[in-house]
Design a protein around this motif. Structure first.
Motif, PDB file in Angstrom:
ATOM      1  N   ARG A 273       0.826  -1.195   0.000  1.00 27.32           N
ATOM      2  CA  ARG A 273       0.000   0.000   0.000  1.00 27.32           C
ATOM      3  C   ARG A 273       0.866   1.253   0.000  1.00 27.32           C
ATOM      4  NH1 ARG A 273      -5.244  -0.261   1.509  1.00 27.32           N
ATOM      5  NH2 ARG A 273      -5.059   1.836   2.343  1.00 27.32           N
TER       6      ARG A 273
ATOM      7  N   ASN B 196      -4.216  -1.423   7.513  1.00 31.18           N
ATOM      8  CA  ASN B 196      -5.064  -1.141   6.356  1.00 31.18           C
ATOM      9  C   ASN B 196      -4.948  -2.233   5.298  1.00 31.18           C
ATOM     10  OD1 ASN B 196      -5.994   1.218   7.514  1.00 31.18           O
ATOM     11  ND2 ASN B 196      -4.537   2.537   6.441  1.00 31.18           N
TER      12      ASN B 196
ATOM     13  N   SER C 111      -8.070  -4.650   4.009  1.00 29.28           N
ATOM     14  CA  SER C 111      -8.481  -4.665   2.601  1.00 29.28           C
ATOM     15  C   SER C 111      -8.713  -6.076   2.068  1.00 29.28           C
ATOM     16  CB  SER C 111      -7.414  -3.970   1.741  1.00 29.28           C
ATOM     17  OG  SER C 111      -6.231  -4.760   1.672  1.00 29.28           O
TER      18      SER C 111
END
Length: 307
Positions: A235, A242, A246
């Motif tokens: 990312r 995060n 995802s």
């Protein structure tokens, strides 16, 4: 790669990728080794499962769960790059000096979609090297890696030029790597007696000499890949949380309760970020080895839970 003459490469096939571009920018021709189990089910079911090899793992010694949990699946066991069966430093002098998990994933995707024409995987099962974002794993790996790279016969990587097999270095690596393989309770109960009369003989037969058939550079490139593994690097914000959030697939985390490499506490932290995650620890004294098939009752419980 293992040079154990007893190892049988039955059923192993290869997928070639010309000019494969590695994550670090290097490019070379590679081969991905794999074996399909339950291949006869191709016409009967669309279910497919992928099982990558672990650290030190090879295809035909990787548990494939076809006895029970994946009996109705087309099971693809694939060798990670660097393991000696797929392209590795030991098979190609032009192989990159650095490798990342992305390289294994991209090469396996190419194999699955182009050679096997599988466009959807219903299950992906991996053992070990899966908690690479945990900092203590980086530190733990430095021990066995240093034991190998500082050995006399490894000789700073010059062993190949000298025509020497770094047996002492590989034995030192195996002993340092395996000391955490089982739990304290496993040692207290002297479970090693089920394998050899003495602990020393057990260590020599199953841990120390078990690594001497692998090429040192294969061991090192996989070890460094493990150390550098960071799902957050996929990312732009670099966030592990995060990245985990995802993930759309259902995730079943099955650490062994007594695992000293990858304790359940690591998975419990990951679980907080997973939207579709579940944790089911393996209640066993066999430590890290419980997930690799060392103790049959543990494997049977895993089969039941995965199914």
């Amino acid at each position: 790669m293992t040079y154990d003459p007893r190892y049988k490469a039955t059923g192993i096939e290869y997928h070639s990728i010309p000019s494969f571009k590695f994550h670090n920018g290097d490019t070379c021709n590679i081969r991905v080794a794999y074996r399909v189990f339950n291949a006869e089910k191709t016409e009967k079911t669309s279910k497919a499962a992928l099982l990558p090899t672990c650290y030190g793992g090879i295809i035909n010694k990787t548990p494939n769960f076809t006895e029970n949990a994946l009996s109705e699946y087309r099971v693809i066991v694939v060798a990670n790059l660097g393991n000696g069966e797929s392209s590795s430093p030991s098979t190609d002098d032009k192989f990159p000096k650095q490798m990342f998990y992305q390289d294994c994933i991209h090469s396996q995707y190419d194999m699955v979609t182009k050679t096997l024409n599988v466009n959807k995987l219903d299950v992906v099962i991996g053992f070990s090297m899966g908690a690479q974002q945990a900092g203590h794993n980086w530190a733990f790996l430095e021990g066995p890696i240093s034991a190998l790279t500082n050995s006399v016969d490894y000789d700073d990587g010059r062993y190949k030029v000298k025509g020497v097999w770094p047996t002492r270095g590989l034995q030192a690596f195996g002993k340092a790597f395996s000391v955490w393989l089982f739990s304290q309770e496993w040692f207290r109960r002297e479970v090693w007696k089920s394998r050899k009369p003495t602990l020393e003989e057990c260590m020599d037969a199953h841990w120390q000499t078990g690594w001497t058939g692998f090429d040192a550079e294969d061991i090192l490139i996989l070890g460094r890949m493990w150390q550098n593994g960071d799902i957050g690097s996929t990312r732009s914000d670099g966030s592990v949380e995060n990245a985990l959030a995802s993930i759309k697939a259902n995730v079943l985390l099955m650490p062994c309760r007594t695992d000293q490499y990858m304790p359940p506490e690591d998975n419990e932290i990951e679980l907080k970020s997973l939207k579709h995650g579940e944790i089911a620890p393996i209640e066993s004294i066999w430590g890290h080895s419980a997930g690799g098939g060392a103790n049959r009752p543990d494997m049977e419980r895993m089969q039941e839970r995965i199914a």
